[in-house]
Scaffold this motif. Structure first.
Motif, PDB file in Angstrom:
ATOM      1  N   ASP A  56      26.586 -26.896   1.781  1.00  0.00           N
ATOM      2  CA  ASP A  56      26.517 -25.510   1.312  1.00  0.00           C
ATOM      3  C   ASP A  56      26.902 -24.567   2.454  1.00  0.00           C
ATOM      4  N   ALA A  57      28.013 -23.844   2.288  1.00  0.00           N
ATOM      5  CA  ALA A  57      28.515 -22.895   3.298  1.00  0.00           C
ATOM      6  C   ALA A  57      28.641 -23.563   4.664  1.00  0.00           C
ATOM      7  N   ALA A  58      29.146 -24.811   4.660  1.00  0.00           N
ATOM      8  CA  ALA A  58      29.210 -25.586   5.899  1.00  0.00           C
ATOM      9  C   ALA A  58      30.593 -26.200   6.113  1.00  0.00           C
ATOM     10  N   THR A  59      31.629 -25.476   5.735  1.00  0.00           N
ATOM     11  CA  THR A  59      32.990 -25.967   5.965  1.00  0.00           C
ATOM     12  C   THR A  59      33.224 -26.178   7.458  1.00  0.00           C
ATOM     13  N   TYR A  60      33.767 -27.345   7.800  1.00  0.00           N
ATOM     14  CA  TYR A  60      34.032 -27.675   9.204  1.00  0.00           C
ATOM     15  C   TYR A  60      35.541 -27.726   9.428  1.00  0.00           C
ATOM     16  N   THR A  61      36.016 -26.996  10.423  1.00  0.00           N
ATOM     17  CA  THR A  61      37.432 -27.010  10.773  1.00  0.00           C
ATOM     18  C   THR A  61      37.698 -28.162  11.729  1.00  0.00           C
ATOM     19  N   LEU A  62      38.479 -29.119  11.263  1.00  0.00           N
ATOM     20  CA  LEU A  62      38.816 -30.293  12.066  1.00  0.00           C
ATOM     21  C   LEU A  62      40.170 -30.050  12.721  1.00  0.00           C
ATOM     22  N   GLU A  63      40.134 -29.819  14.003  1.00  0.00           N
ATOM     23  CA  GLU A  63      41.362 -29.482  14.728  1.00  0.00           C
ATOM     24  C   GLU A  63      42.279 -30.697  14.858  1.00  0.00           C
ATOM     25  N   SER A  64      43.516 -30.438  15.234  1.00  0.00           N
ATOM     26  CA  SER A  64      44.489 -31.503  15.443  1.00  0.00           C
ATOM     27  C   SER A  64      43.968 -32.498  16.475  1.00  0.00           C
ATOM     28  N   LYS A  65      44.034 -33.786  16.145  1.00  0.00           N
ATOM     29  CA  LYS A  65      43.625 -34.909  17.005  1.00  0.00           C
ATOM     30  C   LYS A  65      42.106 -35.008  17.187  1.00  0.00           C
ATOM     31  N   GLU A  66      41.339 -34.177  16.517  1.00  0.00           N
ATOM     32  CA  GLU A  66      39.883 -34.223  16.646  1.00  0.00           C
ATOM     33  C   GLU A  66      39.303 -35.315  15.744  1.00  0.00           C
ATOM     34  N   VAL A  67      38.189 -35.899  16.201  1.00  0.00           N
ATOM     35  CA  VAL A  67      37.448 -36.886  15.418  1.00  0.00           C
ATOM     36  C   VAL A  67      36.045 -36.347  15.167  1.00  0.00           C
ATOM     37  N   PHE A  68      35.629 -36.334  13.905  1.00  0.00           N
ATOM     38  CA  PHE A  68      34.285 -35.901  13.529  1.00  0.00           C
ATOM     39  C   PHE A  68      33.502 -37.122  13.078  1.00  0.00           C
ATOM     40  N   THR A  69      32.311 -37.320  13.647  1.00  0.00           N
ATOM     41  CA  THR A  69      31.456 -38.445  13.295  1.00  0.00           C
ATOM     42  C   THR A  69      30.253 -37.949  12.513  1.00  0.00           C
ATOM     43  N   THR A  70      30.040 -38.503  11.332  1.00  0.00           N
ATOM     44  CA  THR A  70      28.903 -38.103  10.504  1.00  0.00           C
ATOM     45  C   THR A  70      27.619 -38.756  11.022  1.00  0.00           C
ATOM     46  N   PRO A  71      26.462 -38.223  10.655  1.00  0.00           N
ATOM     47  CA  PRO A  71      25.199 -38.881  11.013  1.00  0.00           C
ATOM     48  C   PRO A  71      25.087 -40.249  10.340  1.00  0.00           C
ATOM     49  N   GLU A  72      24.282 -41.105  10.930  1.00  0.00           N
ATOM     50  CA  GLU A  72      24.019 -42.433  10.386  1.00  0.00           C
ATOM     51  C   GLU A  72      23.035 -42.333   9.209  1.00  0.00           C
ATOM     52  N   LEU A  73      23.301 -43.091   8.170  1.00  0.00           N
ATOM     53  CA  LEU A  73      22.317 -43.295   7.114  1.00  0.00           C
ATOM     54  C   LEU A  73      21.754 -44.694   7.291  1.00  0.00           C
ATOM     55  N   ILE A  74      20.441 -44.789   7.569  1.00  0.00           N
ATOM     56  CA  ILE A  74      19.825 -46.104   7.693  1.00  0.00           C
ATOM     57  C   ILE A  74      19.230 -46.506   6.351  1.00  0.00           C
ATOM     58  N   MET A  75      19.259 -47.830   6.076  1.00  0.00           N
ATOM     59  CA  MET A  75      18.883 -48.326   4.756  1.00  0.00           C
ATOM     60  C   MET A  75      18.088 -49.618   4.887  1.00  0.00           C
ATOM     61  N   ALA A  76      17.210 -49.857   3.929  1.00  0.00           N
ATOM     62  CA  ALA A  76      16.462 -51.109   3.878  1.00  0.00           C
ATOM     63  C   ALA A  76      16.188 -51.470   2.424  1.00  0.00           C
ATOM     64  N   TYR A  77      16.039 -52.757   2.183  1.00  0.00           N
ATOM     65  CA  TYR A  77      15.717 -53.269   0.851  1.00  0.00           C
ATOM     66  C   TYR A  77      14.516 -54.198   0.988  1.00  0.00           C
ATOM     67  N   SER A  78      13.582 -54.098   0.063  1.00  0.00           N
ATOM     68  CA  SER A  78      12.388 -54.938   0.140  1.00  0.00           C
ATOM     69  C   SER A  78      11.966 -55.396  -1.246  1.00  0.00           C
ATOM     70  N   THR A  79      11.399 -56.578  -1.306  1.00  0.00           N
ATOM     71  CA  THR A  79      10.768 -57.071  -2.537  1.00  0.00           C
ATOM     72  C   THR A  79       9.256 -56.922  -2.438  1.00  0.00           C
ATOM     73  N   GLU A  80       8.795 -56.227  -1.406  1.00  0.00           N
ATOM     74  CA  GLU A  80       7.358 -56.043  -1.169  1.00  0.00           C
ATOM     75  C   GLU A  80       6.954 -54.572  -1.298  1.00  0.00           C
ATOM     76  N   GLY A  81       7.545 -53.891  -2.259  1.00  0.00           N
ATOM     77  CA  GLY A  81       7.168 -52.521  -2.556  1.00  0.00           C
ATOM     78  C   GLY A  81       7.544 -51.516  -1.478  1.00  0.00           C
ATOM     79  N   LYS A  82       6.975 -50.313  -1.631  1.00  0.00           N
ATOM     80  CA  LYS A  82       7.252 -49.249  -0.651  1.00  0.00           C
ATOM     81  C   LYS A  82       6.798 -49.643   0.745  1.00  0.00           C
ATOM     82  N   GLY A  83       5.716 -50.398   0.829  1.00  0.00           N
ATOM     83  CA  GLY A  83       5.217 -50.805   2.126  1.00  0.00           C
ATOM     84  C   GLY A  83       6.210 -51.659   2.888  1.00  0.00           C
ATOM     85  N   GLY A  84       6.953 -52.509   2.183  1.00  0.00           N
ATOM     86  CA  GLY A  84       7.952 -53.343   2.835  1.00  0.00           C
ATOM     87  C   GLY A  84       9.061 -52.527   3.468  1.00  0.00           C
TER      88      GLY A  84
END
Length: 299
Positions: free
Chosen positions: A256-284
């Motif tokens: 929202d209102a966060a357009t980013y200008t990516l200059e020539s030859k620039e590299v933009f790195t997004t934040p990491e999304l960490i993920m987990a899967y469990s068969t032991e409920g929310k506690g897992g």
């Protein structure tokens, strides 16, 4: 005649995609990709061996959705990225140019490089599993190889397909004197949007973490649960997008209102999304995140 038939077959079917597996002790992530083609999520769940991948589709537990859907040629549903090129064009048409599976100091890595078919725009998508944990992560590098600047209108970290079923979502939300309240609700068709614009005051408002169940009402120690958290201390947005037979989580910097200008030859790195899967409920899931934080997240 045989060569002609073979060339027609390759033209219409393309080169078969290869499966790339990242595994922890208890969980596996499978990405299907091929050069000059696409990359798709194939599986994220209890650990499997590469020899077992063929049974995923038959068991109807595969996902087979694009790892990073782009706005433009195919614009149904939500997209992970929207760009505006120097000539005003809003569409991206990315194809895989390279696939590397490697390691770094703290985990296994899968790196997929994409390039637009028309514009000098390159994206590297990363998938990682951290050593000694059941935590995975994903993020992207966006590189402008044009001579002119371009605009990033939306630049999420990830778009993760999930199994549709008897889903519930859990997240934390609250404001002054009531921070961190637990909110749980069924995932009906439509969207659940967790949007935070509190800037650096992320201790209040909507947290950047979410859990999604696959077996009904969330339980502490039983049931299949997916969890995700964005490693970002500013404005963020998580979108849980549900249709009859499809469920997708998009997560990243709030656009929202966060357009980013990516200059020539620039590299933009997004934040990491960490993920987990469990068969032991929310506690897992919670325990997996805590173990990861103790080993990697606390600086």
């Amino acid at each position: 005649v045989l060569l002609f038939a073979l060339s027609l077959l390759l033209t219409f079917t393309g080169v078969a995609a290869e499966n790339y597996v990242l595994s922890s002790n208890n969980t596996s992530l499978v990405i299907s990709a091929n050069k000059d083609g696409n990359a798709n999520y194939k599986y994220f769940g209890p650990r499997i061996e590469k020899s077992e991948i063929g049974g995923i589709d038959g068991a109807r537990i595969g996902t087979n959705q694009a790892t990073y859907p782009t706005f433009g040629l195919h614009s149904l549903s939500e997209k992970a990225i929207v760009t505006q090129m120097a000539d005003g064009n809003l569409s991206l048409d990315l194809t895989v140019t390279d696939i590397q599976q490697t390691t770094d100091d703290n985990g296994q890595l899968l790196v997929i490089t994409f390039k637009d078919k028309v514009y000098p725009f390159v994206m590297k998508q990363y998938f990682k599993v951290y050593n000694g944990t059941d935590v995975f992560s994903t993020w992207v590098d966006l590189e402008n190889q044009d001579k002119k600047a371009i605009s990033l209108l939306r630049y999420y970290s990830a778009c993760v397909p999930l199994q549709r079923g008897n889903n519930y979502s859990s997240h934390l939300e609250g404001y002054w004197a009531n921070e961190g309240g637990l909110y749980e609700q069924p995932v009906n068709n439509g969207q659940i949007v967790l949007s935070n614009k509190e800037q650096t005051c992320i201790g209040r408002g909507v947290s950047s973490s979410i859990m999604v169940t696959f077996d009904g009402v969330p339980q502490e120690s039983t049931g299949r649960v997916f969890g995700a958290s964005l490693r970002w201390t500013g404005n963020h947005k998580l979108i849980l997008n549900a249709r009859d037979n499809a469920l997708t989580l998009l997560a990243g910097i709030n656009d929202d209102a966060a357009t980013y200008t990516l200059e020539s030859k620039e590299v933009f790195t997004t934040p990491e999304l960490i993920m987990a899967y469990s068969t032991e409920g929310k506690g897992g899931v919670s325990r997996a995140f805590h173990r990861w934080a103790l080993k990697y997240g606390l600086m």
